[in-house]
Design a protein around this motif. Structure first.
Motif, short mmCIF file in Angstrom:
data_model
loop_
_atom_site.label_atom_id
_atom_site.label_comp_id
_atom_site.label_asym_id
_atom_site.label_seq_id
_atom_site.Cartn_x
_atom_site.Cartn_y
_atom_site.Cartn_z
N SER A 208 0.83 -1.21 0.00
CA SER A 208 0.00 0.00 0.00
C SER A 208 0.86 1.25 0.00
O SER A 208 2.01 1.24 0.41
CB SER A 208 -0.91 0.02 1.23
OG SER A 208 -1.79 -1.07 1.26
N THR B 103 -0.22 3.18 -8.94
CA THR B 103 -1.22 2.45 -8.17
C THR B 103 -2.20 1.74 -9.10
O THR B 103 -2.33 2.07 -10.27
CB THR B 103 -1.97 3.40 -7.21
OG1 THR B 103 -2.36 4.59 -7.90
CG2 THR B 103 -1.09 3.76 -6.04
N LYS C 43 -9.61 3.32 -8.23
CA LYS C 43 -8.36 2.82 -7.66
C LYS C 43 -8.66 1.76 -6.61
O LYS C 43 -9.64 1.85 -5.87
CB LYS C 43 -7.56 3.97 -7.01
CG LYS C 43 -6.97 4.95 -8.01
CD LYS C 43 -5.86 4.31 -8.83
CE LYS C 43 -5.17 5.32 -9.73
NZ LYS C 43 -4.07 4.70 -10.52
N ALA D 135 -8.26 0.16 -3.16
CA ALA D 135 -7.90 0.72 -1.85
C ALA D 135 -6.79 -0.10 -1.20
O ALA D 135 -6.67 -1.31 -1.41
CB ALA D 135 -9.13 0.75 -0.95
N ARG E 3 -3.89 3.45 -1.37
CA ARG E 3 -4.09 2.67 -2.58
C ARG E 3 -3.10 1.52 -2.64
O ARG E 3 -2.07 1.54 -1.98
CB ARG E 3 -3.90 3.57 -3.82
CG ARG E 3 -4.90 4.70 -3.93
CD ARG E 3 -4.54 5.65 -5.05
NE ARG E 3 -5.57 6.68 -5.23
CZ ARG E 3 -5.47 7.69 -6.09
NH1 ARG E 3 -4.38 7.82 -6.85
NH2 ARG E 3 -6.45 8.57 -6.19
#
Length: 778
Positions: free
Chosen positions: A454, A478, A486, A488, A495
């Motif tokens: 992330s 991302t 996008k 998560a 993202r």
């Protein structure tokens, strides 16, 4: 709740630990010399090749005839329009024009080959095969045998009726168990494939495959093997397939490339929590009230107000309490956490506060604050703080050593010769390099948790794995869904990163961490072997799941090539050639979706939180909790467990528990899990700080004296056999090579043979005829 555990270790002739060792020269060399061709020759006997098939193109049903016995191994679907049908003695091919799919079914020497090729330029989903059997053998985590009417499994699949195979399956196959034989459906990889469950009346499945428009490879291959109805035959056939397709690599081969891997053999697994370099023992609390108005403490409040995720109110309340001589344990913890947090801040230096820095700090200031590495910043900040509060603390080099280095030295003195030590973050090591040096000097592996899953747009210093110097990554690297949204990040924050887009940033982070030569010798990469892979529809970097995984493997190889012993969460076997160890195969995460376990803090099943006010182990990892009865069949009941992964990868990947579920975590199952650790050759895992070490050191050290030689012997060989010895499936036996075996009796009754007695709730190691009894009392 404190558990008093005792390990009784008895041997038939003596208490010698050599009972768990293989003869040093001949056997070791012989095992190391096993070639791929020898493994293939051994495994060929498990596969049936004298069978014929019949396929109905309209319904895609397949019938197998083997030794006069017939079975429909793939159930018929709704009939479809078929064109371009071609048949020969061993091959049938056709096209589904409406679905834009070409099918080829061909009988090979030892399997039935099935290929599905998308002819479409768009995304395409096609479901096949549809399977219906009395029992299923699935590589869920280590492996499961699932009767089609078992109530807990039916309930599980009602709630989890669509499993992403790349995430839920540790290996790329699924097996149906019929009366006379088993049928294994083996795929090249599990990407873009789901297993869909139906639970009405009984359990059936259908595989769903997604062909991606921008994927250059639009063919899905199945190899269908017919074997005996035996988990050993199923697993060894899959192992043969992996070897044939070049997807298998032994620890011996990996160790030739990196000798540090040898330290992993026989190692217990430890997550060590030391978020404080300045500990409660390092503060002279009686002198704090008279110094509470010092400028340094007001400067800390300013820093927390400006950069702290929770501000400075709690800290200032604690400081006020100390001024009034009312500082108790809560205030001590708040004060210590605040001081340790600001030591991480690059903004800590303020020349008006630190007017007379010591020699070490002066050298670093002269070097230039903006040029300092992360480790140098921490060194500077420690020396600055030490100079400002020198009447309250011992010399800076002594900070935190009683709770870190001293523990590692004591572990070694207690007989723990091999250990893997994982730190929750690289900052824990950079803040306390002496701890890392000591662990490495004692012969242990030590290294940080790291993650590239992330990214947050403005990550706090508390979540540094989600932060990168390259600020373009959040928008440009991302993952984008097909609908343009996008994906998560973890816990819905930020993202998900596309691994093919961030390799330079991986290099940058690693070189930054290591530039002062801290002796990390292992690295743990979160989620890289756990699935959670994506097709990225971003217009400027469309990426398939196969390419996503290739990006992960590239970064794993980067850490390998830097001499580190690399592991990851999960252990799914698309990473088996690259990783050395995995956390999550033996006990995966248990029921993320259960609110009693994850949200309801009043529930007895609540697993705990990520917070640790005392700077030690978060309650999520140290709180002992039961699991609900309906989850035991899914996660822990030995009656439904199979060592499938170990039968394939015992000599390739060292697997243990997911860190949320260490060896002490489950109430009432410590003994059962200890027995299973020996049965499956699973390293015990512990969350430790100084307090937990003091509580459990007798159990851990006594067990390690048996575990280490046992696993070194077990890893030198294949797991060659697995047997269920009683009708209730609660007495089980594993075999490693020719001379090492483990029998575990999970029942409440003793198990007897002519020359052996295994007491209830006891495991017995048998090596070259010598017996070692492992009995654990909770």
């Amino acid at each position: 709740m404190k558990q008093q555990l005792f390990v009784t270790l008895l041997t038939v002739l003596s208490l010698s630990l050599t009972a768990c060792q293989i003869p040093k020269a001949a056997n070791k060399n012989e095992k190391a010399a096993l070639s791929v061709s020898q493994e293939l020759d051994k495994n060929k006997r498990y596969t049936k090749n004298d069978f014929s098939f019949d396929v109905d193109p309209e319904t895609f049903a397949i019938l197998i005839t083997e030794n006069g016995r017939q079975e429909t191994i793939v159930q018929p679907q709704t009939p479809k329009l078929v064109t371009h049908v071609k048949k020969t003695t061993n091959e049938v091919s056709w096209t589904y024009p409406d679905e834009q799919l070409k099918i080829i079914v061909k009988k090979e020497s030892d399997h039935l080959a099935v290929s599905l090729t998308s002819l479409s330029e768009e995304d395409l989903t096609f479901n096949w095969p549809k399977i219906d059997a009395k029992n299923y053998t699935l590589p869920i985590a280590e492996g499961k045998t699932i009767p089609n009417t078992q109530k807990d499994w039916l309930a599980y699949f009602q709630q989890n009726n669509e499993l992403a195979m790349s995430e839920a399956f540790s290996m790329s196959f699924f097996t149906t168990n019929f009366k006379d034989f088993a049928t294994s459906f083996v795929m090249d990889n599990p990407f873009n494939s789901d297993l869909i469950a139906q639970t009405e009346d009984h359990l059936t499945f259908e595989a769903s495959h997604h062909f991606i428009s921008f994927d250059k490879d639009k063919t899905l291959n199945y190899r269908i093997y017919i074997t005996e109805n035996d988990p050993v035959a199923i697993a060894k056939t899959y192992q043969m397939d992996r070897i044939k397709t070049g997807k298998f690599k032994t620890l011996d081969e990996k160790e030739k490339e990196n000798p540090e891997i040898k330290k992993m053999r026989g190692a217990i697994q430890i997550y060590y929590w030391n978020s404080r370099i300045l500990t409660e023992d390092d503060i002279n609390w009686s002198k704090l009230p008279e110094q509470a108005d010092a400028p340094i403490f007001q400067w800390i409040a300013e820093l927390l107000s400006q950069y702290g995720e929770d501000g400075s109110a709690e800290y200032q309340n604690a400081l006020a309490a100390f001024k009034n001589n009312e500082g108790y344990q809560y205030e001590k913890n708040t004060f210590l956490n605040s001081l340790n947090n600001v030591l991480l801040y690059p903004q800590f230096y303020n020349k008006t506060i630190f007017e007379q820095p010591d020699e070490e700090a002066s050298k670093l200031i002269e070097k230039g604050i903006d040029t300092l590495s992360e480790q140098e910043h921490y060194t500077l900040n420690k020396h600055l703080l030490a100079g400002a509060i020198q009447k309250l603390t011992p010399p800076v080099d002594d900070w935190g050593q009683k709770t870190s280095t001293d523990v590692f030295k004591e572990m070694k003195s207690a007989g723990i010769t091999n250990a893997w030590i994982g730190l929750p973050n690289w900052a824990n090591g950079l803040m306390n390099p002496e701890m890392v040096k000591t662990a490495a000097a004692e012969g242990y592996l030590i290294g940080p948790y790291d993650s590239y899953q992330s990214i947050q747009e403005n990550a706090s210093i508390d979540w540094n794995t989600a932060s990168f110097p390259n600020k373009n990554l959040y928008e440009k690297a991302t993952v984008t869904k097909k609908n343009g949204e996008k994906v998560a990040g973890f816990l819905g924050k930020g993202r998900k990163l596309n691994p093919t887009q961030i390799f330079p940033d991986v290099e940058e982070r690693f070189t930054s961490i290591m530039q002062n030569k801290i002796p990390f010798n292992t690295w743990f990469l979160d989620t890289d072997a756990a699935g959670e892979i994506y097709n990225d529809y971003s217009p400027d970097h469309q990426t398939t799941q196969s390419e996503d995984v290739a990006g992960r493997l590239k970064r794993i190889d980067y850490f390998n090539n830097n001499g580190l012993v690399v592991g990851s969460e999960g252990g799914n076997d698309f990473t088996s050639k690259e990783i050395v160890f995995a956390h999550g195969i033996e006990t995966p995460v248990i029921m993320w979706s259960d609110p009693d376990m994850r949200e309801n803090k009043e529930s007895e099943y609540y697993v705990g939180s990520y917070a640790a006010l005392d700077g030690g182990i978060p309650t999520k990892y140290k709180k002992v909790v039961p699991i609900k009865e309906e989850y035991k069949a899914i996660y822990t009941d030995p009656a439904y467990s199979l060592p499938l992964y170990k039968l394939v990868y015992n000599r390739s990947v060292i697997t243990s528990h997911q860190w949320e579920w260490d060896s002490y975590k489950i109430k009432g199952q410590v003994a059962e899990r200890r027995m299973k650790e020996y049965l499956y050759n699973t390293p015990p895992m512990f969350h430790l700080d100084k307090t937990a070490w003091e509580e459990h050191k007798q159990d851990i050290s006594e067990n390690a004296k048996i575990w280490t030689p046992f696993q070194k012997a077990a890893l030198a060989q294949e797991m060659t056999d697995f047997k269920i010895l009683t009708e209730d499936r609660l007495v089980q036996k594993t075999q490693f090579g020719d001379t090492l075996a483990v029998i575990a009796n999970f029942s409440d009754k003793d198990y007897h043979t002519a020359d052996l007695n295994v007491a209830a709730n006891t495991a017995v190691i048998i090596n070259n005829g010598k017996q070692t009894i492992v009995k654990v009392k909770e």
